[in-house]
Enzyme design. Structure first.
Site, PDB file in Angstrom:
ATOM      1  N   GLU A 119      26.659  28.084  18.469  1.00 43.64           N
ATOM      2  CA  GLU A 119      25.378  28.977  18.438  1.00 43.64           C
ATOM      3  C   GLU A 119      24.984  29.246  19.849  1.00 43.64           C
ATOM      4  OE1 GLU A 119      20.788  29.891  18.368  1.00 43.64           O
ATOM      5  OE2 GLU A 119      21.066  28.220  18.934  1.00 43.64           O
ATOM      6  N   ASP A 139      23.066  24.697  17.146  1.00 46.44           N
ATOM      7  CA  ASP A 139      21.949  24.415  17.927  1.00 46.44           C
ATOM      8  C   ASP A 139      22.306  24.998  19.311  1.00 46.44           C
ATOM      9  OD1 ASP A 139      19.448  26.529  17.450  1.00 46.44           O
ATOM     10  OD2 ASP A 139      18.881  24.499  18.645  1.00 46.44           O
TER      11      ASP A 139
HETATM   12  C1  NOJ Z   1      18.037  28.575  18.535  1.00 42.75           C
HETATM   13  C2  NOJ Z   1      17.205  28.695  16.984  1.00 42.75           C
HETATM   14  O1  NOJ Z   1      18.071  29.360  16.337  1.00 42.75           O
HETATM   15  C3  NOJ Z   1      15.691  28.791  17.536  1.00 42.75           C
HETATM   16  O2  NOJ Z   1      15.098  29.145  16.349  1.00 42.75           O
HETATM   17  C4  NOJ Z   1      15.234  27.726  18.154  1.00 42.75           C
HETATM   18  O3  NOJ Z   1      13.812  28.310  18.121  1.00 42.75           O
HETATM   19  C5  NOJ Z   1      15.413  27.627  19.094  1.00 42.75           C
HETATM   20  N1  NOJ Z   1      17.429  27.494  19.144  1.00 42.75           N
HETATM   21  C6  NOJ Z   1      15.624  26.069  19.636  1.00 42.75           C
HETATM   22  O4  NOJ Z   1      15.873  25.293  18.678  1.00 42.75           O
END
Ligand code: NOJ
Length: 500
Positions: A254, A194
């Site tokens: 990500e 993440d």
């Molecule tokens: C990216 C995640 O995909 C999202 O859903 C989340 O709110 C943020 N990171 C914070 O963790």
């Protein structure tokens, strides 16, 4: 190379709250997911990625983690997770878990201990506490700092319930190494990381000229420390045996950037094996824009051992059927996605052609983006509606109960998995066929069939008509797959074909 299965894998993203409910409480869980494994096997995916299912207050859908090494009772227990992994392996489906290293939940014992211990304590050093805030803004809206009763402030790039870890403190990487091993030891095939471009912050925490959140390099994003950090995680992944299922372990980061070049550092050799590239997803229904982003993406991974999987949707963005303007376009985009060389990620419900739900009542919305912006931004609940499995009215077979955690709309009967199963022209059957027939290998060459046409050669020919009038197809022997009706050699607008 052999067992680098992720290079060409189709990975299905499960958003656990909304996938399938096994215990009748209206919220998805592992028991529900286990029941639906045959569906995933039939779809033909190589792996599933679970969005967070850890113990959490769920103020950001579980991306606020209170215990990284346990299953939240809402979803079952660790034994249910293990049962899912074992049953998935029997279908040759691997499991990826979501690691959230930038922040935890304010309910995490380490943060509670930091509050308790007070200024100057080693407990506070696990997070980023200061006597004064700077001008950084939360990505969800408002200041990135919240004050605690003793007067200090802590940094949170997201919700105030999500304090950022202090990655400059060696205790933090040490803690996460344990978390990684905990899940890898349980047999997971890999990790989704993440906000992988965050973690390290400029230790001086300088005010910035433009505090508006963006994904360009900044004192909080894309710091140079990340390169070494991810090399160390790669070493952990590579230390696991590669010769038994699930094969070599992987990770997908990500990484958001404002420009493709912001992602370049993550393609240095020895980084984590996959870097999400969201430029395809961000591009409009526009052949020139898509051509540019595909060319740029292929260039980034050329000659690197890091690949960039393709994606057109996830739990953070408007669903493709709404974003592109129609389900016909979403179906055509699916044939583009699954024809591109390399790996693709499919977000649950994309294979059903689900639209975004735009008219949720305010009181039902849970996304902190909606709450922190005072409703100015609708947030992401509309792409997180519980899946419709069967029947003609809510809860559409999602639960044996009557309620679902977010309400489902009327009129989804024809979109249920069971309705689509028996329709040869359904979006579900299009995805099943495309996943089965997608071309292997990395060959790729553009074909020029006009400005509004996206066309490329991959052993077979993929043609997507993004213009407003029909396009003449090049000579072919056979239509392998079409996203909509095609008459002889004319490809209608908003339609894609695979030709041989
Ligand atoms: C990216 C995640 O995909 C999202 O859903 C989340 O709110 C943020 N990171 C914070 O963790």
């Amino acid at each position: 190379m052999m067992n680098e299965w992720w290079r060409e894998a189709v990975v299905y993203q499960i958003y656990p709250r909304s996938f399938a409910d096994g215990n009748g409480d209206g919220l998805g869980d592992f028991a529900g997911a286990l029941d639906r494994l045959p569906y995933l096997a039939e779809l033909g995916v190589d792996a599933v990625w679970f969005s967070p299912f850890y113990r959490s207050p769920f103020l950001d859908g579980g991306y606020d983690v209170a215990d990284y090494c346990d299953v939240d009772p809402r979803f079952g227990a660790l034994a249910d997770f293990d049962a899912f992994v074992a049953a998935a392996a029997a279908h040759e489906i691997r499991v990826l878990v979501d690691i959230v290293p930038n922040h935890c939940s304010s309910a995490h014992p380490a943060f509670q201990a930091a509050l308790e211990a007070g200024p100057g304590s080693p407990e506070r050093e696990m997070f980023i506490f200061r006597d004064q805030p700077n001008n950084w803004q939360s990505i969800f809206g408002g200041s990135a700092w919240t004050q605690v009763p003793d007067g200090q402030w802590y940094l949170h790039l997201f919700d105030s319930s999500q304090p950022d870890w202090n990655w400059a403190n060696p205790a933090v990487p040490a803690l996460f190494e344990k978390v990684l091993r905990f899940w890898l030891d349980r047999g997971v095939a890999g990790l989704r990381i993440d906000v992988a471009h965050a973690l390290y912050k400029d230790p001086l925490l300088p005010d910035v000229a433009d505090p508006k959140p963006s994904d360009r390099p900044s004192p909080w994003f894309h710091r140079s420390e990340l390169a070494e950090h991810y090399r160390s995680w790669r070493a952990i992944l590579d230390s696991y045996p590669a010769d038994v299922f699930p094969g070599r372990r992987t990770a997908v980061g990500e990484f958001w950037g404002d420009e493709l070049v912001h992602l370049a550092p993550y393609f240095a050799p020895g980084g984590i094996p996959q870097t999400f590239n969201f430029f395809l997803m961000a591009a409009a229904w526009d052949a020139a824009a898509l051509r540019e982003t595909i060319t740029g993406s292929l260039a980034l991974s050329a000659g690197s051992d890091v690949v960039a999987p393709w994606v057109i949707g996830n739990h953070d963005v408007t669903r493709p059927a709404t974003r592109y303007g129609s389900v016909e376009r979403a179906r055509a985009a699916a044939l583009m996605l699954l024809a591109l060389p390399g790996s693709a990620y499919v977000y649950q419900g994309e294979e059903l052609g689900l639209p975004e739900v735009l008219d949720l009542p305010d009181a039902a919305r849970e996304d902190p983006v909606f709450l922190r912006s005072g409703g100015a931004r609708l947030g992401r609940d509309g792409c997180r509606i519980p899946l419709p499995w069967s029947g003609t009215a809510a809860p559409y077979g999602f639960t044996t109960g009557t309620e679902t955690w977010l309400p489902q709309p009327d009129g989804w009967g024809p979109l249920t998995a069971s309705a689509q199963e028996s329709d040869p022209d359904s979006t579900l059957n299009l995805y099943r066929s495309a996943i089965r027939l997608r071309p292997p290998g990395q060959d790729f060459a553009w074909l020029s069939l006009g400005d509004d046409v996206l066309a490329f050669e991959r052993g077979f020919t993929c043609v997507v008509n993004m213009g407003t009038s029909a396009v003449r197809l090049p000579p072919y022997d056979e239509i392998v797959l079409a996203s909509g009706p095609v008459e002889s050699d004319l490809l209608p607008p908003d339609t894609a074909v695979w030709l041989r």
